[in-house]
Design a protein around this motif. Sequence first.
Motif, PDB file in Angstrom:
ATOM      1  N   UNK A 168       0.830  -1.209   0.000  1.00 45.49           N
ATOM      2  CA  UNK A 168       0.000   0.000   0.000  1.00 45.49           C
ATOM      3  C   UNK A 168       0.864   1.259   0.000  1.00 45.49           C
ATOM      4  N   UNK A 169       1.966   1.227   0.767  1.00 45.57           N
ATOM      5  CA  UNK A 169       2.884   2.376   0.789  1.00 45.57           C
ATOM      6  C   UNK A 169       3.517   2.566  -0.587  1.00 45.57           C
ATOM      7  N   UNK A 170       3.931   1.454  -1.204  1.00 46.59           N
ATOM      8  CA  UNK A 170       4.511   1.540  -2.539  1.00 46.59           C
ATOM      9  C   UNK A 170       3.519   2.091  -3.550  1.00 46.59           C
ATOM     10  N   UNK A 171       2.273   1.640  -3.460  1.00 42.71           N
ATOM     11  CA  UNK A 171       1.236   2.129  -4.368  1.00 42.71           C
ATOM     12  C   UNK A 171       1.022   3.622  -4.177  1.00 42.71           C
ATOM     13  N   UNK A 172       0.970   4.055  -2.910  1.00 39.32           N
ATOM     14  CA  UNK A 172       0.774   5.477  -2.627  1.00 39.32           C
ATOM     15  C   UNK A 172       1.928   6.307  -3.183  1.00 39.32           C
ATOM     16  N   UNK A 220       9.478  -0.785  -6.381  1.00 36.43           N
ATOM     17  CA  UNK A 220      10.302  -1.728  -5.625  1.00 36.43           C
ATOM     18  C   UNK A 220       9.565  -2.231  -4.388  1.00 36.43           C
ATOM     19  N   UNK A 221       8.876  -1.328  -3.671  1.00 35.98           N
ATOM     20  CA  UNK A 221       8.106  -1.744  -2.489  1.00 35.98           C
ATOM     21  C   UNK A 221       6.979  -2.699  -2.874  1.00 35.98           C
ATOM     22  N   UNK A 222       6.339  -2.449  -4.000  1.00 37.06           N
ATOM     23  CA  UNK A 222       5.271  -3.330  -4.475  1.00 37.06           C
ATOM     24  C   UNK A 222       5.833  -4.717  -4.785  1.00 37.06           C
ATOM     25  N   UNK A 223       7.026  -4.761  -5.403  1.00 37.10           N
ATOM     26  CA  UNK A 223       7.664  -6.044  -5.707  1.00 37.10           C
ATOM     27  C   UNK A 223       8.015  -6.799  -4.425  1.00 37.10           C
ATOM     28  N   UNK A 224       8.505  -6.078  -3.415  1.00 34.37           N
ATOM     29  CA  UNK A 224       8.813  -6.706  -2.120  1.00 34.37           C
ATOM     30  C   UNK A 224       7.546  -7.295  -1.505  1.00 34.37           C
ATOM     31  N   UNK A 225       6.442  -6.552  -1.584  1.00 33.21           N
ATOM     32  CA  UNK A 225       5.183  -7.045  -1.031  1.00 33.21           C
ATOM     33  C   UNK A 225       4.751  -8.341  -1.694  1.00 33.21           C
ATOM     34  N   UNK A 226       4.875  -8.413  -3.012  1.00 33.25           N
ATOM     35  CA  UNK A 226       4.492  -9.634  -3.725  1.00 33.25           C
ATOM     36  C   UNK A 226       5.364 -10.816  -3.300  1.00 33.25           C
ATOM     37  N   UNK A 227       6.673 -10.599  -3.207  1.00 26.90           N
ATOM     38  CA  UNK A 227       7.573 -11.688  -2.807  1.00 26.90           C
ATOM     39  C   UNK A 227       7.283 -12.166  -1.396  1.00 26.90           C
ATOM     40  N   UNK A 228       7.018 -11.246  -0.483  1.00 30.01           N
ATOM     41  CA  UNK A 228       6.706 -11.639   0.906  1.00 30.01           C
ATOM     42  C   UNK A 228       5.423 -12.458   0.938  1.00 30.01           C
TER      43      UNK A 228
END
Length: 303
Positions: free
Chosen positions: A142-146, A290-298
């Motif tokens: 959500x932070x990455x999306x924002x 990058x944050x969105x990619x991290x979220x998907x991997x987690x």
Amino acid sequence: MRGRQQALRGHAAMLGFSAAVSGSFSLGAMVANDIAPVALTSVRFLLASAVLAVMVVLLPAAGRHGARGFTREDLRAPWRYAVLAVFYGGYFVLMFEALKTADPVQAGVIFTLTPLMTALIAVPLLGQKLLPRVAGALAIGAVGAAWVIFRGDWTAMVRFEIGFGEQLYFVGCALHAFYAPALKWLNRGESAFVTASLMTLAGFILFATYGWREIAATDWLALPGRVWLVLAYLVVFATALAGSAVQFAAQRLPASRVMAYTYGTPAWVILWELALGHGVPGAIVLPGIALIAVALLVLLRAD
């Protein structure tokens, strides 16, 4: 072992969903001003329902209990398909209305907020537990999306400077967030193809009834060729196959993880924009991506 195999099949289905749906943003933006959203969605659902019905009849194991065709049990409580159609179809109508002004990449990033909304809905509706790791991944996403939506401008975020198209699309995403939990909640043993076929048929009836004036006012023979090409893509890939993929995965994965694959949408949309020669956002959005990619991997590791 069998449970793990089923989960992997669910992940594969959602990977296909992510790739197929992403094309809707770039292609949809190209025709959003050529045809009314309700008219486009009505025809799209009618054609998709027909394609899916043929698949149910012809494909092995496409129906209930691994058989071909529809059964009387599939037609019980038809209101369920109408409810699903409101969530699924309402999302698409608002999406195409929003794409008249919204940037495709921005819309694709707003779509990544859907998993967080889905998880919040699935907890009370399905009684699913939200694990700390999953909750953390959703928050990171959500932070990455924002960051991408506001292009790294925290001042704009505080003032909530976002266009009307993006706001409208957020409402559509809220409808979509109900879709995955509702699939599992309303399913009574129907296969993915059966549910998708009857849901899109119900959607056609609902939206054609609501928007018959727009449909009648559309000069179908005068529409640009690109509208028909985009419609064909939407019917086959973004509706028939993507809808079946979500239904298939929803029976094998938790709802929040089903929608986790929406985190791959921005990357796919950027590739679509590059392929179509539309350009891409500047480097300022890269930290958010990058944050969105991290979220998907987690989320994938959490499975």
